[in-house]
Design a protein around this motif. Structure first.
Motif, PDB file in Angstrom:
ATOM      1  N   GLY C 271       0.625  -1.282   0.036  1.00  0.00           N
ATOM      2  CA  GLY C 271      -0.054  -0.115  -0.035  1.00  0.00           C
ATOM      3  C   GLY C 271       0.785   1.339  -0.044  1.00  0.00           C
ATOM      4  O   GLY C 271       1.670   1.152  -0.653  1.00  0.00           O
ATOM      5  N   ASP C 272       0.325   2.235   0.797  1.00  0.00           N
ATOM      6  CA  ASP C 272       1.187   3.641   0.735  1.00  0.00           C
ATOM      7  C   ASP C 272       2.454   3.312   1.006  1.00  0.00           C
ATOM      8  O   ASP C 272       2.809   2.652   2.059  1.00  0.00           O
ATOM      9  CB  ASP C 272       0.260   4.457   1.826  1.00  0.00           C
ATOM     10  N   GLY C 273       3.199   4.191   0.461  1.00  0.00           N
ATOM     11  CA  GLY C 273       4.576   4.357   0.803  1.00  0.00           C
ATOM     12  C   GLY C 273       5.569   3.265  -0.169  1.00  0.00           C
ATOM     13  O   GLY C 273       6.699   3.020  -0.062  1.00  0.00           O
ATOM     14  N   TYR C 274       4.697   2.423  -0.908  1.00  0.00           N
ATOM     15  CA  TYR C 274       5.316   1.166  -1.489  1.00  0.00           C
ATOM     16  C   TYR C 274       5.422   1.478  -3.034  1.00  0.00           C
ATOM     17  O   TYR C 274       4.464   2.029  -3.490  1.00  0.00           O
ATOM     18  CB  TYR C 274       4.864  -0.221  -1.312  1.00  0.00           C
ATOM     19  N   GLN C 275       6.723   1.446  -3.627  1.00  0.00           N
ATOM     20  CA  GLN C 275       6.858   1.868  -4.977  1.00  0.00           C
ATOM     21  C   GLN C 275       5.954   0.863  -5.904  1.00  0.00           C
ATOM     22  O   GLN C 275       5.944  -0.224  -5.618  1.00  0.00           O
ATOM     23  CB  GLN C 275       8.253   1.682  -5.319  1.00  0.00           C
ATOM     24  N   ALA C 276       5.276   1.690  -6.801  1.00  0.00           N
ATOM     25  CA  ALA C 276       4.364   0.800  -7.552  1.00  0.00           C
ATOM     26  C   ALA C 276       4.842  -0.534  -8.381  1.00  0.00           C
ATOM     27  O   ALA C 276       4.334  -1.715  -8.269  1.00  0.00           O
ATOM     28  CB  ALA C 276       3.696   1.448  -8.775  1.00  0.00           C
ATOM     29  N   GLY C 277       6.084  -0.358  -8.819  1.00  0.00           N
ATOM     30  CA  GLY C 277       7.011  -1.362  -9.574  1.00  0.00           C
ATOM     31  C   GLY C 277       7.158  -2.550  -8.559  1.00  0.00           C
ATOM     32  O   GLY C 277       7.269  -3.741  -8.929  1.00  0.00           O
ATOM     33  N   VAL C 278       7.340  -2.198  -7.217  1.00  0.00           N
ATOM     34  CA  VAL C 278       7.632  -3.265  -6.214  1.00  0.00           C
ATOM     35  C   VAL C 278       6.529  -4.029  -5.991  1.00  0.00           C
ATOM     36  O   VAL C 278       6.546  -5.203  -5.905  1.00  0.00           O
ATOM     37  CB  VAL C 278       8.378  -2.578  -4.991  1.00  0.00           C
ATOM     38  N   PRO C 406       7.174  -8.000   0.099  1.00  0.00           N
ATOM     39  CA  PRO C 406       8.209  -7.215  -0.545  1.00  0.00           C
ATOM     40  C   PRO C 406       9.443  -7.218   0.599  1.00  0.00           C
ATOM     41  O   PRO C 406       8.991  -6.992   1.706  1.00  0.00           O
ATOM     42  CB  PRO C 406       7.826  -5.997  -0.913  1.00  0.00           C
ATOM     43  N   THR C 407      10.832  -7.304   0.147  1.00  0.00           N
ATOM     44  CA  THR C 407      11.890  -7.178   1.058  1.00  0.00           C
ATOM     45  C   THR C 407      11.954  -5.805   1.519  1.00  0.00           C
ATOM     46  O   THR C 407      12.169  -5.595   2.661  1.00  0.00           O
ATOM     47  CB  THR C 407      13.192  -7.781   0.486  1.00  0.00           C
ATOM     48  N   THR C 408      11.714  -4.981   0.479  1.00  0.00           N
ATOM     49  CA  THR C 408      12.146  -3.433   0.946  1.00  0.00           C
ATOM     50  C   THR C 408      10.939  -2.587   0.060  1.00  0.00           C
ATOM     51  O   THR C 408      10.547  -3.051  -1.145  1.00  0.00           O
ATOM     52  CB  THR C 408      13.390  -3.186   0.532  1.00  0.00           C
ATOM     53  N   PRO C 409      10.511  -1.462   0.617  1.00  0.00           N
ATOM     54  CA  PRO C 409       9.334  -0.783  -0.109  1.00  0.00           C
ATOM     55  C   PRO C 409       9.798  -0.195  -1.554  1.00  0.00           C
ATOM     56  O   PRO C 409       9.019   0.002  -2.396  1.00  0.00           O
ATOM     57  CB  PRO C 409       9.042   0.262   0.840  1.00  0.00           C
ATOM     58  N   THR C 410      11.071   0.149  -1.561  1.00  0.00           N
ATOM     59  CA  THR C 410      11.536   0.675  -2.986  1.00  0.00           C
ATOM     60  C   THR C 410      12.718  -0.028  -3.458  1.00  0.00           C
ATOM     61  O   THR C 410      13.456  -0.672  -2.811  1.00  0.00           O
ATOM     62  CB  THR C 410      11.975   2.296  -2.747  1.00  0.00           C
ATOM     63  N   THR C 411      13.135   0.379  -4.683  1.00  0.00           N
ATOM     64  CA  THR C 411      14.397  -0.222  -5.473  1.00  0.00           C
ATOM     65  C   THR C 411      15.492   0.761  -4.606  1.00  0.00           C
ATOM     66  O   THR C 411      14.918   1.782  -4.176  1.00  0.00           O
ATOM     67  CB  THR C 411      14.194   0.036  -6.683  1.00  0.00           C
ATOM     68  N   ALA C 412      16.586   0.565  -5.181  1.00  0.00           N
ATOM     69  CA  ALA C 412      17.747   1.213  -4.790  1.00  0.00           C
ATOM     70  C   ALA C 412      17.431   2.836  -5.189  1.00  0.00           C
ATOM     71  O   ALA C 412      17.070   3.061  -6.169  1.00  0.00           O
ATOM     72  CB  ALA C 412      19.079   0.731  -5.641  1.00  0.00           C
ATOM     73  N   PHE C 413      17.821   3.602  -4.024  1.00  0.00           N
ATOM     74  CA  PHE C 413      17.462   4.825  -4.224  1.00  0.00           C
ATOM     75  C   PHE C 413      19.036   5.594  -4.426  1.00  0.00           C
ATOM     76  O   PHE C 413      20.061   5.181  -4.156  1.00  0.00           O
ATOM     77  CB  PHE C 413      17.001   5.399  -3.087  1.00  0.00           C
TER      78      PHE C 413
END
Lengths: 494, 99, 497
Positions: C271-278, C406-413
């Motif tokens: 949900g919120d805070g998670y990158q769409a692609g993730v 998911p392991t993490t909410p976003t990909t590498a920043f």
């Protein structure tokens, strides 16, 4: 203010914290040797040196010793307890926290009875917990060679991590003027108990047992405790008594003059028996205790605790009473034996076959004198209870007299071997060859006609002179009682 | 929960043995205040009847026999020392006292 | 011959055992690769060329003598610089330990050596493992081999980057709040946090003792299992080590299968805070698991929302105590000793100069949380949350065999983006932290690229305590199905360095 004046207005309340270094082979949390006197930093490993990554593992024997001490002090043994970290920075402590126990000690709520002036006082035990010792610093340079004013310090961590048991009393109230003596008697009794348990030699002069003494005063009739001072490292029985006495007088003087006692640590000075304030801390310490995450809880099973209870020795005070009765001696004589530290040696000598009078006579006489001359404990002399028992047996059998027996002991102490070897080497046998004795007696009778005449007239006084002459001829190696018998027989007066 | 003051941060720095500069102290005070505000949420859920967990495993009584194990030689022990003398670690003069 | 650096660990070991290639050749190929690319990636803090070649030579000699070789003999490995290595510098990414050469080996180091693994060197990391980006290293950041301007995750960014850059087929990491799994996720590699207590912590420089756990990093699930088996098992030098057999992780990895398994999707993670692609890649994984024969259900773990605040009290508290030993007295940096200053002053000056901002922040936070007057409200409450999270897991595992998220909410920043925003940085570990608090096992493995940025996404699998084998059973099935779908390993899509 005099001691008596102080007590006329105030009640002292004491609290004693005693640290005992356990005599385990290895440290509390690592396998390093604990032996005293090694080369600096030769008994260290990553764990006790606090190297990054190293971890502690609890020494089972140290836990058993803690439980046995707790049981001997009539404490409850925790069914589950943990170690905690006490966080503060100090260079003697490589991790900058001490692994200790905080609100979950292994033993709690017990007591120890002590006797002072024929009366028994029950000292409550708050807790006994496990922790680790620190390293040792040497302060170099500066005028005093002490911590203040030094140029730098040198650290040796051989002692770091040696298991300690800290035993804390409940507040000792109602001691009145006997407070200093009760404090001393408590520490002495605790030392004897620790020794009897075999968990430590508890030698205060070596720092194996160290005492911190808390004291506060309150006016007669007041319930609330006064502010306390904590006198650190009071390291002999005599110092315990003196430190408490000094602090009672100091507190009373301050309070009577309308001053207030500051809660602080104080240092005791052996030379003049006074205490002085420690360095004032800028901020209150906050040790930030939390459960040690590198260790798991200790949860002694009831079976284990009962098994350990089965290994407890007789309580020293009870044992002393029993021995005193068995040996049939006075309180005073028993106290002399205790003071001389000879009780165990006598027990062992009796066990080796001597009667208790003879054992006491040698240990308290010749051997105590020798120990005194050498400046060591009587038990540290190079003679065993079995050897003393053998000397006593030779005397009893009439093969040695007291004078010869002293020479035999002297020989044993000089390393000439067992009593029989010394007798052999020094040729110290009592002359019991009646022929040889007869000749010596005849010679004495012939030489002292006056004495002979008096004796034959019924005055036995001069017999001593004749005996003396015989002993001289035989170079002391005759049994004086037998010589007397033979003289009287020869002169027809027996 | 009240925010953390600059004085408290300075006190924490002394307890932690960190000689923070004035600017660093201000910056940290702001950040710590934010973080503490966020983590204080742990107070919302955990009731009195919940026992604390200090350790993920329910292990007890892990002990070793009282047997000597080889440790480090004095040379190894002192190998990382910034200064050494007489086979001991040499450190600046110590002001405090043992506890 | 194929490029030795592209082989898996299992293949490498098999070729060495069969005599097709020598361990020295394999080691040299990796050392050459490091020389070629590490100036760009900066995965290594120290390369032990001599030690690696000697270890490889010893393996070749043992083989020549006909000695039986272990399953990883001769395989090169990158060791996170938080494990002590006798005679080889260990810095934990900190200036305060610069130049320190430990006089002893960690148990993990010793076991790797005994297994004939060739340790190439020590990898970069956030200072004392505090961070999620490897930007907190005192020796400069590591680049993500997928995009060198982005973070490789943290704290074990060096280990993960070394794998993704083909500098080593195996690496060791440590996971206190996600430091193995999150770097694995953002670099397209496999990372496993074993059950707490199954890999010895002896010689692992402590960050948070009750949370730290060493574990394997690899490019395949089987390689991770082989490494897991080599380092796990009881250690009498670590009181918190589990005295029980290690689950058969290698067997599980060789027999990936999810048929008949019940798998729970953690409702709170998404949900919120998670990158769409993730989320897109994650949902695709859920579908894949269903296709493979698993029953997938939604599971609520209501207290997971409190995991992060609890973690940021417990970890800093333990850290403030663990890091107290870095005091300039016995080893490491000493600053300001001019002959006049006291030990106390030198300690404070050294710690000020030797620690970076994140380490200081956490020491201060931990000191605060443990202070009298605050302990109950912070540390005490956090430990209660820990109980609640463990209960959530117990309830979940009563219904399902494993959990996924998911392991993490976003990909590498991008490097620098969150450098001075601790709260934003802490979000990277949102999904990984609960398993550290509860002590159970978890894995991250690649599940594709996020369409919007083309960067790897990680799938997290969570198993109960001491059921680490389930991670490998599920992970191997997912890996095989994706490999089938993609036609080649995901890392083949990474740009050439």
């Amino acid at each position: 203010m005099s001691y008596e004046d102080a007590l006329s207005s105030f009640d002292p309340v004491m609290g004693l914290e005693v640290h005992v270094e356990l005599g385990t082979a290895t440290k509390m949390f690592c396998g390093c040797a604990t032996e005293f006197g090694g080369e600096p930093n030769s008994q260290v490993c990553p764990t006790c040196l606090g190297l990054p990554g190293a971890l502690p593992v609890v020494n089972r024997t140290a836990v058993e010793s803690a439980i046995r001490i707790g049981l001997a002090l009539n404490c409850n043994i925790a069914e589950w307890c943990r170690f905690a970290r006490k966080n503060y920075f100090y260079p003697d402590m490589p991790k900058n926290f001490q692994t200790s126990q905080y609100d979950e000690p292994i033993a709690f709520d017990g007591y120890l009875d002590v006797e002072v002036q024929g009366k028994t006082y029950r000292v409550g035990i708050e807790r006994a917990h496990m922790e680790e010792d620190t390293g040792k610093s040497t302060h170099v340079g500066g005028a005093t060679g002490r911590i203040h004013g030094a140029d730098y310090s040198l650290l040796d961590y051989n002692r770091c991590g040696i298991p300690l048991i800290e035993i804390v009393t409940k507040p000792i109230e109602g001691a009145g003027e006997l407070a200093p003596e009760i404090a001393k008697a408590y520490v002495a009794e605790l030392r004897d108990l620790i020794k009897a348990l075999g968990v430590s030699e508890a030698r205060m002069e070596l720092g194996q047992m160290r005492c911190d003494a808390n004291l506060s005063l309150r006016p007669h009739g007041q319930e609330k405790f006064g502010t306390r001072s904590e006198t650190k490292n009071v390291n002999s029985l005599r110092s315990v008594e003196r430190a408490i006495r000094f602090e009672i007088q100091r507190h009373a003087t301050v309070l009577t003059d309308g001053g207030t006692i500051v809660q602080e640590t104080r240092h005791f000075h052996e030379d003049d028996g006074t205490t002085t304030a420690g360095r004032v801390k800028e901020e209150a310490e906050d040790y930030r205790y939390f459960p040690e995450p590198d260790l798991v809880p200790v949860a002694p099973s009831r079976d284990w605790v009962e098994e350990l209870r089965g290994t407890l020795p007789e309580v020293p005070s009870v044992r002393r009473k029993r021995l005193q009765a068995e040996w049939g001696i006075s309180d005073f004589d028993m106290q002399s034996l205790v003071n001389a530290g000879a009780v165990d040696a006598i027990v062992d000598t009796v066990a080796a076959g001597a009667d208790s009078d003879a054992a006491r006579k040698w240990w308290l006489g010749e051997l105590a004198r020798s120990a005194n001359e050498r400046g060591v404990e009587v038990t540290a002399l190079p003679i065993t209870p079995a050897q003393v028992a053998r000397v006593a047996a030779l005397v009893k059998a009439g093969e040695l007299n007291d004078k010869l027996a002293r020479q035999v002991i002297e020989g044993v102490l000089a390393g000439e071997g067992d009593p029989d070897q010394v007798v052999e080497k020094r040729g110290l046998k009592v002359v019991s060859d009646e022929g040889a004795l007869g000749a010596a007696i005849d010679q004495a009778i012939a030489a002292q006609a006056d004495a002979v005449a008096k004796i034959q007239a019924g005055n036995l006084g001069p017999v001593g002179a004749l005996i003396g002459a015989v002993m001289k001829t035989t170079r002391g190696q005759a049994d004086a009682a037998r010589v007397r018998e033979l003289i009287l027989e020869k002169l027809g007066v027996s | 929960m009240p925010g953390i003051t600059r004085e408290e941060v300075a006190h924490l720095a002394r307890l932690s043995r960190l000689e923070l500069g004035a600017e660093e102290l201000d910056h940290l005070a702001t950040q710590l205040d934010d973080i503490i505000g966020a983590v204080a949420r742990v107070g919302e859920v955990a009731a009195d009847d919940i026992p604390p967990t200090s350790h993920p495993l329910p292990l007890t009584n892990v002990m070793r026999p009282d047997e000597i194990r080889p440790g480090l030689t004095p040379e190894q022990a002192l190998s990382g020392a910034p200064a050494a003398e007489d086979q001991r670690f040499r450190v600046p003069r110590i002001l405090g006292e043992e506890q | 011959m194929a490029d030795l650096t592209r082989l898996t660990a299992a293949e490498t070991a098999a070729r060495i055992a069969a005599g097709e290639v020598s361990a020295v050749e394999v080691a040299q190929a990796h050392l050459d690769r490091i020389t070629e690319v590490d100036a760009k990636v900066h995965a290594f803090l120290h390369v032990d060329t001599e030690g690696a070649l000697n270890a490889a030579k010893a393996v070749d000699e043992r083989r020549a003598k006909g000695d039986a070789l272990g399953p990883l003999a001769g395989v090169p490995l990158a060791l996170k610089d938080v494990f002590v290595t006798q005679g080889v510098p260990t810095t934990c990414g900190s200036k305060i330990l610069e130049g320190w050469i430990p006089p002893y080996d960690a148990t993990v180091t010793r076991r790797l050596k005994e297994a004939g693994v060739v340790i190439l060197g020590k990898t970069n990391m956030d200072e004392f493992a505090m961070g999620s980006s490897t930007e907190n290293s005192a020796y400069g950041p590591t680049g993500n081999p997928w995009d060198l301007t982005r973070i490789p995750g943290g704290s074990g960014g060096g280990s993960a980057a070394a794998l993704a850059a083909f500098e080593a087929p195996l690496a060791i990491g440590t996971d206190t709040g996600g430091s193995i799994r999150q770097p694995g996720a953002v670099t397209g590699t496999v990372g496993v946090k074993p059950t707490y207590g199954s890999v010895s912590r002896y010689g692992l420089v402590a960050f948070s003792s009750s949370l730290d756990q060493g574990g394997p990093c690899a490019r395949t699930v089987l390689d991770a299992a082989l490494l897991h088996a080599a380092i796990a098992g009881h250690d009498p030098l670590d009181s918190t080590s589990i005295d029980a057999p290690v689950p058969d992780v290698v067997g599980a990895a060789r027999n990936g299968d999810v048929r008949g398994m019940r798998i729970g999707v953690v409702k709170e993670f998404g949900g919120d805070g998670y990158q769409a692609g993730v989320l897109e890649r994650f949902n695709e994984s859920v579908e894949l698991l269903r296709e493979l024969g698993a029953e997938v259900v939604e599971i609520s773990c209501p207290h997971f929302d409190y995991a992060m605040p609890a973690y940021y009290l417990i970890a800093p508290s333990e850290a403030s105590s663990n890091l107290a030993r870095f005091d300039a007295m016995r080893y490491g940096l000493r600053v300001g000793d001019n002959g006049d200053r006291s030990a106390e002053e030198v300690m404070s000056l050294t710690r000020e100069a030797g620690f970076g901002p994140e380490v200081k922040r956490r020491i201060m936070l931990g000191t605060y949380a443990l202070s009298s007057g605050y302990y109950d409200a912070y540390y005490g409450q956090a430990q209660k949350v820990r109980t609640l999270i463990a209960r959530d897991f117990d309830a979940a595992f009563a219904q399902v065999d494993v959990l996924i998220s998911p392991t993490t909410p976003t990909t590498a920043f991008p490097i620098g983006e969150r450098a001075d925003d601790p709260m934003a940085m802490y979000l990277a570990d949102l999904c990984t932290i609960p398993s550290n608090l509860a002590g159970n096992a978890a894995m991250s493995l690649p599940c594709g690229l996020a369409p919007e940025d083309g960067l790897p996404v990680g799938l997290q699998i969570i198993a109960p305590t001491m059921a680490d084998d389930r991670l490998y059973k599920v992970g191997a099935a997912v890996e095989a199905a994706f490999l089938d779908r993609w036609g080649a390993p995901l890392l083949d899509q990474a740009p050439a360095l």
